[in-house]
Design a protein around this motif. Sequence first.
Motif, PDB file in Angstrom:
ATOM      1  N   ALA A   1      77.078  98.858  17.668  1.00 50.25           N
ATOM      2  CA  ALA A   1      76.431  99.975  17.659  1.00 50.25           C
ATOM      3  C   ALA A   1      76.650 100.526  16.028  1.00 50.25           C
ATOM      4  N   LEU A   2      75.295 100.711  15.142  1.00 53.09           N
ATOM      5  CA  LEU A   2      75.124 101.102  13.730  1.00 53.09           C
ATOM      6  C   LEU A   2      75.257 102.871  13.915  1.00 53.09           C
ATOM      7  N   PRO A   3      75.561 103.241  13.276  1.00 46.75           N
ATOM      8  CA  PRO A   3      75.022 104.844  13.084  1.00 46.75           C
ATOM      9  C   PRO A   3      73.500 104.300  12.916  1.00 46.75           C
ATOM     10  N   GLY A   4      72.965 105.615  13.022  1.00 47.35           N
ATOM     11  CA  GLY A   4      71.380 105.881  13.442  1.00 47.35           C
ATOM     12  C   GLY A   4      70.743 105.100  12.098  1.00 47.35           C
ATOM     13  N   PRO A   5      70.829 105.735  11.155  1.00 42.87           N
ATOM     14  CA  PRO A   5      69.753 105.781   9.833  1.00 42.87           C
ATOM     15  C   PRO A   5      69.846 104.096   9.180  1.00 42.87           C
ATOM     16  N   LEU A   6      71.672 103.573   9.430  1.00 47.56           N
ATOM     17  CA  LEU A   6      71.506 101.656   9.470  1.00 47.56           C
ATOM     18  C   LEU A   6      70.636 101.298  10.032  1.00 47.56           C
ATOM     19  N   ALA A   7      70.624 101.431  11.374  1.00 44.46           N
ATOM     20  CA  ALA A   7      70.007 101.083  12.617  1.00 44.46           C
ATOM     21  C   ALA A   7      68.310 101.138  12.604  1.00 44.46           C
ATOM     22  N   ALA A   8      67.609 102.356  11.698  1.00 47.57           N
ATOM     23  CA  ALA A   8      66.951 101.641  11.500  1.00 47.57           C
ATOM     24  C   ALA A   8      66.328 101.332   9.991  1.00 47.57           C
ATOM     25  N   VAL A   9      67.322 100.868   9.668  1.00 52.56           N
ATOM     26  CA  VAL A   9      67.115  99.099   8.001  1.00 52.56           C
ATOM     27  C   VAL A   9      66.864  98.393   9.027  1.00 52.56           C
ATOM     28  N   GLU A  10      67.853  98.426  10.080  1.00 48.30           N
ATOM     29  CA  GLU A  10      68.239  97.125  10.543  1.00 48.30           C
ATOM     30  C   GLU A  10      66.799  96.439  11.783  1.00 48.30           C
ATOM     31  N   ARG A  11      66.546  97.792  11.988  1.00 50.63           N
ATOM     32  CA  ARG A  11      64.833  97.703  12.765  1.00 50.63           C
ATOM     33  C   ARG A  11      64.273  97.419  12.327  1.00 50.63           C
ATOM     34  N   GLU A  12      63.071  97.646  11.157  1.00 49.41           N
ATOM     35  CA  GLU A  12      62.220  97.782   9.696  1.00 49.41           C
ATOM     36  C   GLU A  12      62.632  96.198   9.691  1.00 49.41           C
ATOM     37  N   TRP A  13      64.199  96.104   8.719  1.00 47.09           N
ATOM     38  CA  TRP A  13      64.290  94.897   8.367  1.00 47.09           C
ATOM     39  C   TRP A  13      63.782  93.609   9.040  1.00 47.09           C
ATOM     40  N   ALA A  14      64.059  93.509  10.379  1.00 45.12           N
ATOM     41  CA  ALA A  14      64.592  92.155  11.641  1.00 45.12           C
ATOM     42  C   ALA A  14      62.695  92.636  11.564  1.00 45.12           C
ATOM     43  N   ARG A  15      61.999  93.336  11.689  1.00 47.35           N
ATOM     44  CA  ARG A  15      60.777  93.278  12.138  1.00 47.35           C
ATOM     45  C   ARG A  15      59.824  92.994  11.217  1.00 47.35           C
ATOM     46  N   ALA A  16      60.539  92.959  10.310  1.00 51.17           N
ATOM     47  CA  ALA A  16      59.449  92.299   8.889  1.00 51.17           C
ATOM     48  C   ALA A  16      60.126  90.756   8.588  1.00 51.17           C
ATOM     49  N   HIS A  17      61.180  90.638   9.554  1.00 53.25           N
ATOM     50  CA  HIS A  17      62.016  89.202   8.766  1.00 53.25           C
ATOM     51  C   HIS A  17      60.860  88.398   9.730  1.00 53.25           C
ATOM     52  N   VAL A  18      61.258  88.667  11.324  1.00 50.71           N
ATOM     53  CA  VAL A  18      60.504  88.109  12.182  1.00 50.71           C
ATOM     54  C   VAL A  18      59.130  87.748  11.838  1.00 50.71           C
ATOM     55  N   HIS A  19      58.586  88.912  11.290  1.00 48.23           N
ATOM     56  CA  HIS A  19      56.810  88.406  11.526  1.00 48.23           C
ATOM     57  C   HIS A  19      56.186  86.918  10.322  1.00 48.23           C
ATOM     58  N   VAL A  20      57.729  87.154   9.249  1.00 49.51           N
ATOM     59  CA  VAL A  20      57.684  86.163   8.500  1.00 49.51           C
ATOM     60  C   VAL A  20      58.059  84.977   9.031  1.00 49.51           C
ATOM     61  N   GLN A  21      59.274  85.522   9.567  1.00 46.70           N
ATOM     62  CA  GLN A  21      60.081  83.871  10.441  1.00 46.70           C
ATOM     63  C   GLN A  21      59.089  82.918  10.704  1.00 46.70           C
ATOM     64  N   TYR A  22      57.626  83.519  11.650  1.00 46.08           N
ATOM     65  CA  TYR A  22      56.917  82.818  12.279  1.00 46.08           C
ATOM     66  C   TYR A  22      55.969  82.353  12.042  1.00 46.08           C
ATOM     67  N   LEU A  23      55.476  83.511  10.494  1.00 46.42           N
ATOM     68  CA  LEU A  23      53.973  82.749  10.366  1.00 46.42           C
ATOM     69  C   LEU A  23      53.392  81.095   9.602  1.00 46.42           C
ATOM     70  N   GLY A  24      54.171  80.629   9.782  1.00 48.57           N
ATOM     71  CA  GLY A  24      54.360  79.433   9.418  1.00 48.57           C
ATOM     72  C   GLY A  24      53.622  78.624  10.606  1.00 48.57           C
ATOM     73  N   PHE A  25      54.261  79.001  11.633  1.00 52.47           N
ATOM     74  CA  PHE A  25      54.101  78.518  12.774  1.00 52.47           C
ATOM     75  C   PHE A  25      51.970  79.011  12.774  1.00 52.47           C
ATOM     76  N   ALA A  26      51.990  80.143  13.132  1.00 51.04           N
ATOM     77  CA  ALA A  26      51.073  81.106  13.577  1.00 51.04           C
ATOM     78  C   ALA A  26      50.034  80.050  12.515  1.00 51.04           C
ATOM     79  N   ALA A  27      50.222  79.977  11.374  1.00 52.90           N
ATOM     80  CA  ALA A  27      49.332  79.748   9.572  1.00 52.90           C
ATOM     81  C   ALA A  27      48.645  78.590  10.604  1.00 52.90           C
ATOM     82  N   ASP A  28      49.555  77.930  11.476  1.00 51.93           N
ATOM     83  CA  ASP A  28      49.334  76.129  12.081  1.00 51.93           C
ATOM     84  C   ASP A  28      48.682  75.818  12.977  1.00 51.93           C
ATOM     85  N   HIS A  29      49.066  77.003  13.911  1.00 51.79           N
ATOM     86  CA  HIS A  29      48.734  76.822  15.068  1.00 51.79           C
ATOM     87  C   HIS A  29      47.442  78.031  16.094  1.00 51.79           C
TER      88      HIS A  29
END
Length: 291
Positions: free
Chosen positions: A227-255
């Motif tokens: 478990a992460l402290p609340g403020p750090l958990a919020a950083v992780e959640r928003e970083w991960a949401r941005a990261h994942v949508h960029v991670q799969y953006l190339g696949f979306a562009a192709d398909h």
Amino acid sequence: MTNWPDAVARRLGGPVEIVSRRPLSGGYVAAGVERVDLRLDDRVLPVVVKPTAPVEVAAMRAVAVVEGVRAPRMLHPDPLVLSWVEGEPAREGDPVPDDVWRTLARVHRHWFRKRARGVPVVDAAWWAALCERTLVALRGGAARTGEPAYSRAAGLVAQWAGDPRIRAALALLPRTLCHGDPHRGNVLGRSLIDWGNARMAPAGLDLAVLRAQGEVDESAYRVEAPALPGPLAAVEREWARAHVHVQYLGFAADHLGAARVTEMIDTAAQALDRLGPALNACTNGTPAHQV
């Protein structure tokens, strides 16, 4: 490359004979992956044989030391021979089995703030390289279709490659061993397969992939995960949401087309907008670009 049937026979404790072999196909199975049926005594044991990928070999070794996980077992590294997992891939929106959540939680907990040898680390340079790979697909989509959505997305991703909010988040967040690509197609029955995209990253990466495919019940994960402290958990959640949508953006562009590209780039932009304040809350108000 060694004579893998002999090596597997030693691992299984008896001579084996190849009964049949056939290519695996469907979904996103990579070229050169086979199902091979082995006869051991009076049993027929299926295995998966695939070209060796150093990251997947390293990941399977790292997963093997974690107790209570449901993932293929590595029987041989070159070629990569894995135990067979029965089941059909889950579909987008299907519930994620509790055993899969527990597998992620136990792997994340075991490797929390540690380094698995041979597994790449998600840092600022890794992120910049991901953006560069994504730009190739976006610019190709723009040239192919003339859709302005691709050019707009490419412009944003080019800016984000050096984004100080991403750098600050990655400097702040603890890493662990992540599957990296735990979409529903890699969930077979109650097991999590295909660890070839494993990486040392904040644990929220795996959660964000699963959340992106529909509502999820993470309660089984939360029981055992670090478990992460609340403020750090919020950083992780928003970083991960941005990261994942960029991670799969190339696949979306192709398909998947311009509408899906627009949806994903907007989701990533909104997550980055929230990431700045979340970082400030974690760093006593110090702006993200100064962290």
